[in-house]
Design a protein around this motif. Structure first.
Motif, short mmCIF file in Angstrom:
data_model
loop_
_atom_site.label_atom_id
_atom_site.label_comp_id
_atom_site.label_asym_id
_atom_site.label_seq_id
_atom_site.Cartn_x
_atom_site.Cartn_y
_atom_site.Cartn_z
N TYR A 189 39.57 54.47 43.24
CA TYR A 189 39.34 54.20 44.66
C TYR A 189 40.37 53.22 45.21
CZ TYR A 189 36.99 49.94 42.91
OH TYR A 189 36.70 48.75 42.28
N VAL A 190 40.39 53.14 46.54
CA VAL A 190 41.15 52.13 47.27
C VAL A 190 40.14 51.19 47.90
CG1 VAL A 190 42.79 51.67 49.14
CG2 VAL A 190 43.00 53.77 47.77
N CYS A 191 40.36 49.89 47.77
CA CYS A 191 39.50 48.91 48.43
C CYS A 191 40.36 48.04 49.33
CB CYS A 191 38.76 48.05 47.42
SG CYS A 191 37.62 46.86 48.21
N VAL A 192 39.92 47.89 50.57
CA VAL A 192 40.63 47.04 51.53
C VAL A 192 39.80 45.79 51.76
CG1 VAL A 192 41.51 46.84 53.88
CG2 VAL A 192 41.75 49.00 52.64
N GLY A 193 40.40 44.62 51.49
CA GLY A 193 39.70 43.36 51.71
C GLY A 193 38.66 43.09 50.65
N ARG A 194 37.63 42.32 51.03
CA ARG A 194 36.50 41.96 50.15
C ARG A 194 36.94 41.19 48.91
NH1 ARG A 194 32.40 42.61 53.78
NH2 ARG A 194 33.08 44.28 55.15
N ALA A 195 38.15 40.57 48.95
CA ALA A 195 38.67 39.79 47.82
C ALA A 195 38.65 40.61 46.53
CB ALA A 195 37.90 38.49 47.66
N ALA A 196 38.90 41.91 46.66
CA ALA A 196 38.81 42.80 45.49
C ALA A 196 39.83 42.44 44.42
CB ALA A 196 38.99 44.24 45.94
N ASP A 197 40.97 41.88 44.82
CA ASP A 197 41.96 41.49 43.81
C ASP A 197 41.38 40.44 42.85
OD1 ASP A 197 42.39 39.86 46.43
OD2 ASP A 197 43.23 38.57 44.87
N PHE A 198 40.56 39.54 43.38
CA PHE A 198 39.93 38.50 42.54
C PHE A 198 38.76 39.07 41.76
CE2 PHE A 198 36.85 35.08 41.86
CZ PHE A 198 37.65 34.11 41.25
N VAL A 199 37.94 39.85 42.42
CA VAL A 199 36.76 40.43 41.79
C VAL A 199 37.14 41.28 40.57
CG1 VAL A 199 34.90 42.11 42.14
CG2 VAL A 199 35.37 40.38 43.88
N LEU A 200 38.27 42.00 40.67
CA LEU A 200 38.70 42.91 39.61
C LEU A 200 39.83 42.34 38.76
CD1 LEU A 200 38.81 46.14 41.84
CD2 LEU A 200 36.97 45.47 40.27
N PHE B 73 28.20 39.42 48.99
CA PHE B 73 29.47 39.46 48.27
C PHE B 73 29.23 39.75 46.79
CE2 PHE B 73 33.01 37.71 45.90
CZ PHE B 73 34.11 38.13 46.65
N ASN B 74 28.22 39.11 46.21
CA ASN B 74 27.92 39.32 44.80
C ASN B 74 27.60 40.78 44.50
OD1 ASN B 74 28.22 36.58 44.47
ND2 ASN B 74 26.02 36.14 44.38
N TYR B 75 26.80 41.40 45.35
CA TYR B 75 26.43 42.80 45.13
C TYR B 75 27.59 43.73 45.41
CZ TYR B 75 21.53 42.39 43.86
OH TYR B 75 20.37 42.14 43.18
N GLN B 76 28.38 43.44 46.44
CA GLN B 76 29.57 44.25 46.69
C GLN B 76 30.51 44.19 45.48
OE1 GLN B 76 30.32 44.12 51.51
NE2 GLN B 76 31.11 42.48 50.28
N SER B 77 30.65 43.01 44.92
CA SER B 77 31.52 42.83 43.76
C SER B 77 31.00 43.59 42.55
CB SER B 77 31.66 41.35 43.44
OG SER B 77 32.21 40.65 44.54
N LYS B 78 29.70 43.54 42.35
CA LYS B 78 29.07 44.28 41.25
C LYS B 78 29.34 45.77 41.41
CE LYS B 78 24.47 45.03 39.16
NZ LYS B 78 24.19 46.42 39.54
N VAL B 79 29.19 46.26 42.63
CA VAL B 79 29.43 47.68 42.90
C VAL B 79 30.89 48.05 42.62
CG1 VAL B 79 29.58 49.41 44.74
CG2 VAL B 79 27.54 47.97 44.56
N LEU B 80 31.83 47.23 43.08
CA LEU B 80 33.24 47.51 42.86
C LEU B 80 33.57 47.59 41.37
CD1 LEU B 80 35.10 45.31 45.52
CD2 LEU B 80 34.97 47.81 45.44
N ARG B 81 33.03 46.67 40.60
CA ARG B 81 33.31 46.65 39.17
C ARG B 81 32.70 47.87 38.48
NH1 ARG B 81 35.29 42.05 37.07
NH2 ARG B 81 34.25 42.36 35.08
N GLU B 82 31.49 48.24 38.87
CA GLU B 82 30.84 49.39 38.24
C GLU B 82 31.47 50.71 38.67
OE1 GLU B 82 26.74 48.83 39.23
OE2 GLU B 82 26.42 47.34 37.65
N LEU B 83 31.92 50.78 39.93
CA LEU B 83 32.55 52.01 40.42
C LEU B 83 33.78 52.37 39.60
CD1 LEU B 83 32.42 51.68 44.32
CD2 LEU B 83 31.40 53.51 42.97
N LEU B 84 34.51 51.36 39.16
CA LEU B 84 35.75 51.60 38.43
C LEU B 84 35.50 52.32 37.11
CD1 LEU B 84 38.75 51.26 38.76
CD2 LEU B 84 38.56 48.95 37.85
N ASP B 85 34.29 52.23 36.60
CA ASP B 85 33.95 52.97 35.38
C ASP B 85 33.71 54.45 35.68
OD1 ASP B 85 34.04 50.67 33.80
OD2 ASP B 85 31.94 50.18 34.22
N CYS B 86 33.54 54.78 36.95
CA CYS B 86 33.15 56.14 37.33
C CYS B 86 34.20 56.88 38.15
CB CYS B 86 31.86 56.11 38.15
SG CYS B 86 30.50 55.21 37.39
#
Length: 214
Positions: A109-120, A93-106
């Motif tokens: 995207y659409v993310c389904v699940g993975r608690a992305a609302d909290f991560v971001l 989860f930690n690494y998925q979250s890191k990836v989601l946050r870094e992807l947004l700089d580049c």
């Protein structure tokens, strides 16, 4: 407000159509990536941990009571390689979250699940969406989609919703179905899947000044 990149973070109940249809349609309409289980590969690339190892951690945790008896709210920290928990679901989860946050700089995207609302949650260029429908409508959708009995569909929905609720609470410390967690909450049975897509696109336009290509 216009943003170069934006993310649509979708949380959905089983059978509502939020992940299987709405997420894919939004990604296709904007010409951007959809991230769900694809994050396993990206987290693997980022951490150096085999995707198969992460996949086993993800699957094994679904079968345990871990999420019901403990809590590890995401705080951005990674578990170091020398730790015995380096290949745990928590670190996945930690690494998925890191990836989601870094992807947004580049990219957008659409993310389904993975608690992305909290991560971001601290990112201004994110639209958080909760997709739901009345229980009977969700059961009927799964009966049709999977060709199974009503009892089987009900059991499938209950089991997956329990897992998602526990997963969300474990990693965020918040309740999954509290609507104040989200910018937009939609009922697919009342609105229809395609109308939900169009509503989300309109809110993206209003919030970020971004229109989907024709």
């Amino acid at each position: 407000m216009s943003q170069t990149n934006f993310a649509i973070a979708i949380t959905r109940t089983c059978g509502s159509g939020g992940g299987s249809y709405i997420g894919k349609k939004l990604a296709a309409d904007y010409g951007i990536d959809l991230y769900d289980r694809k994050l396993l590969r990206l987290a693997s690339d980022d951490s150096g941990i085999s995707e198969a190892v992460f996949a086993r951690a993800d699957e094994n945790t679904r079968k345990t009571l871990l999420y019901k008896v403990s809590q590890k709210v995401y705080d951005g920290k990674l578990i170091p390689p020398e730790s015995g928990n380096f290949t745990s679901d928590e670190n996945l989860f930690n690494y998925q979250s890191k990836v989601l946050r870094e992807l947004l700089d580049c990219e957008s995207y659409v993310c389904v699940g993975r608690a992305a609302d909290f991560v971001l949650r601290d990112k201004p260029n994110v639209l958080t969406v909760y997709i739901d429908a009345p229980y009977e409508a969700r059961v009927a959708r799964e009966v049709e989609r999977q060709g199974i009995s009503r009892w089987e569909a009900s059991h499938y929905i209950d089991r997956l919703d329990r897992y998602r609720e526990s997963y969300y609470k474990y990693h965020t410390g918040r309740q999954w179905k509290v609507i104040s967690n989200y910018d937009l909450c939609l009922d697919t049975a009342a609105l229809g899947l395609d109308n939900c897509v169009e509503i989300i696109k309109k809110v993206v336009e209003l919030k970020f000044g971004v229109k989907a290509p024709k």
